[in-house]
Design an enzyme around this catalytic site. Sequence first.
Site, PDB file in Angstrom:
ATOM      1  N   ASP A  18       0.825  -1.218   0.000  1.00  0.00           N
ATOM      2  CA  ASP A  18       0.000   0.000   0.000  1.00  0.00           C
ATOM      3  C   ASP A  18       0.855   1.263   0.000  1.00  0.00           C
ATOM      4  O   ASP A  18       0.428   2.308   0.493  1.00  0.00           O
ATOM      5  CB  ASP A  18      -0.960   0.021   1.202  1.00  0.00           C
ATOM      6  N   GLU A  19       2.049   1.187  -0.604  1.00  0.00           N
ATOM      7  CA  GLU A  19       2.946   2.345  -0.587  1.00  0.00           C
ATOM      8  C   GLU A  19       2.654   3.361  -1.688  1.00  0.00           C
ATOM      9  O   GLU A  19       3.225   4.456  -1.686  1.00  0.00           O
ATOM     10  CB  GLU A  19       4.402   1.885  -0.745  1.00  0.00           C
ATOM     11  N   GLY A  45      -4.361  -4.131  -4.604  1.00  0.00           N
ATOM     12  CA  GLY A  45      -5.194  -3.083  -5.174  1.00  0.00           C
ATOM     13  C   GLY A  45      -4.364  -1.845  -5.440  1.00  0.00           C
ATOM     14  O   GLY A  45      -3.771  -1.276  -4.519  1.00  0.00           O
ATOM     15  N   THR A 244       2.658 -12.693   2.574  1.00  0.00           N
ATOM     16  CA  THR A 244       1.881 -13.223   1.457  1.00  0.00           C
ATOM     17  C   THR A 244       2.528 -14.525   0.991  1.00  0.00           C
ATOM     18  O   THR A 244       3.508 -14.992   1.569  1.00  0.00           O
ATOM     19  CB  THR A 244       1.766 -12.187   0.331  1.00  0.00           C
ATOM     20  N   ASP A 338       2.301  14.803   1.512  1.00  0.00           N
ATOM     21  CA  ASP A 338       1.276  15.794   1.836  1.00  0.00           C
ATOM     22  C   ASP A 338       0.415  15.404   3.030  1.00  0.00           C
ATOM     23  O   ASP A 338      -0.160  16.268   3.698  1.00  0.00           O
ATOM     24  CB  ASP A 338       0.366  16.022   0.624  1.00  0.00           C
TER      25      ASP A 338
END
Length: 438
Positions: A18-19, A45, A244, A338
């Site tokens: 998820d990076e 995803g 995983t 951000d």
Amino acid sequence: MFSDSIRCLVVVGAQWGDEGKGKIVDVLSEQATIVARYQGGANAGHTVRVGEEEFILHLIPSGILYPEVRCLLGNGVVVDPWVLAEEMDSLRARGIELEGRLGVSQRAHLVLPYHRALDTAEENSLGKSKIGTTGRGIGPAYQDKIVRRGLRFGDLVAVDRTHTIIANGVERANIALAGFGSDSRLDTDEVMASIEEVRNTMLALVTDTGDEIRSGITAGGRVLLEGAQGALLDIDHGTYPFVTSSTTTAGGAASGVGIGPTLIDGVLGVVKAYITRVGAGPLPTELSGADAEHLRQLGGEFGATTGRPRRPGWFDAAVARHAAHVNGLTALAVTKLDVLDSFEAIRLATGYELNGAQVPNFPYSVEDLTGVTPVYEECMGWNADTTNCRTFGELPELAQIYLEKIERACRTPIRFVGVGPARRETIQVTGVVDATGA
């Protein structure tokens, strides 16, 4: 990132997934001719924002959003054909042309209905010891591959062979489901009927990915090899058993698409400006309570595949250094800077202590990793909006200092900085220390 000396580049996650790999691959795909995925399945995803549109891709590489790019799923990927068909239909409905642009290795294994059923049943049987699987059938599909009883895309051409593999798989699955205490059962004819619905569509995609990539490089093309999940979820080098079922690191890229490792010219590791992980397992810099929820909401930290809330923490340089070592990282991309824009103070873990002593290397065991105390460097927040910055020099000075600390702690040069989800919100640099003149 591409150059005369870099024709084949691997992009890997250098944390727990998820990076923001999807966005970085999307940015780099503008320069690529082929983008190939080398491992994982629909448990991943990738979220990409183009203008006001958002695309969430589970199997197809994000390079598909560029009309001239050929996208491939390598032999190291386990492919759910129904998810793939649905994803193809969704892209077509949004005006993305796929004809001649998508291929799947003839050696790639299929994720079948009994794999999904087994995944869920086994996870449910573990009670409090759950691993945190997505239930997409990835582990059972890789298990069948390793013990040599899986169904490969090239097998779909032979109906009798497909039926034999499915019948045997259903029989084994039903026995295992009963053992897990599940009421779920599968039927061979029903599974075959489901396969028949997508069989022709899948056969039209079958190719030799290794041959395509070798030919593309020989012809002067540029190739991106894309991984899923992250280095700390690698089956060998991650936080086992909370990992995983495939090789997520750059070492798996060559074998996962069918080329030799000498064709790879560089490895770009992607990290967030903080860290997250989904599911169970150690996370040394994990935040809790209101601080965790604040960072989670600011960063939109919910799984693109499952919607599960991610566990957030401060940036962990020990994790990134471990990822750099096992991947041979040549550069870093730091995303979501951000998200930290409004923080008064930010912490950066430079290493660990265990039982009062400094830990020289990333711990092998999850027991040790669970017991470590992070050694933090306190950083001042910049309290300024970075989303409109387009060069490194436009970033607030304290944001530049924070990035310099990350680069020094990770011992890997930063080449990209993400300041938002859109393509244009990506700053390219030659290395933060170089950019600051430090």
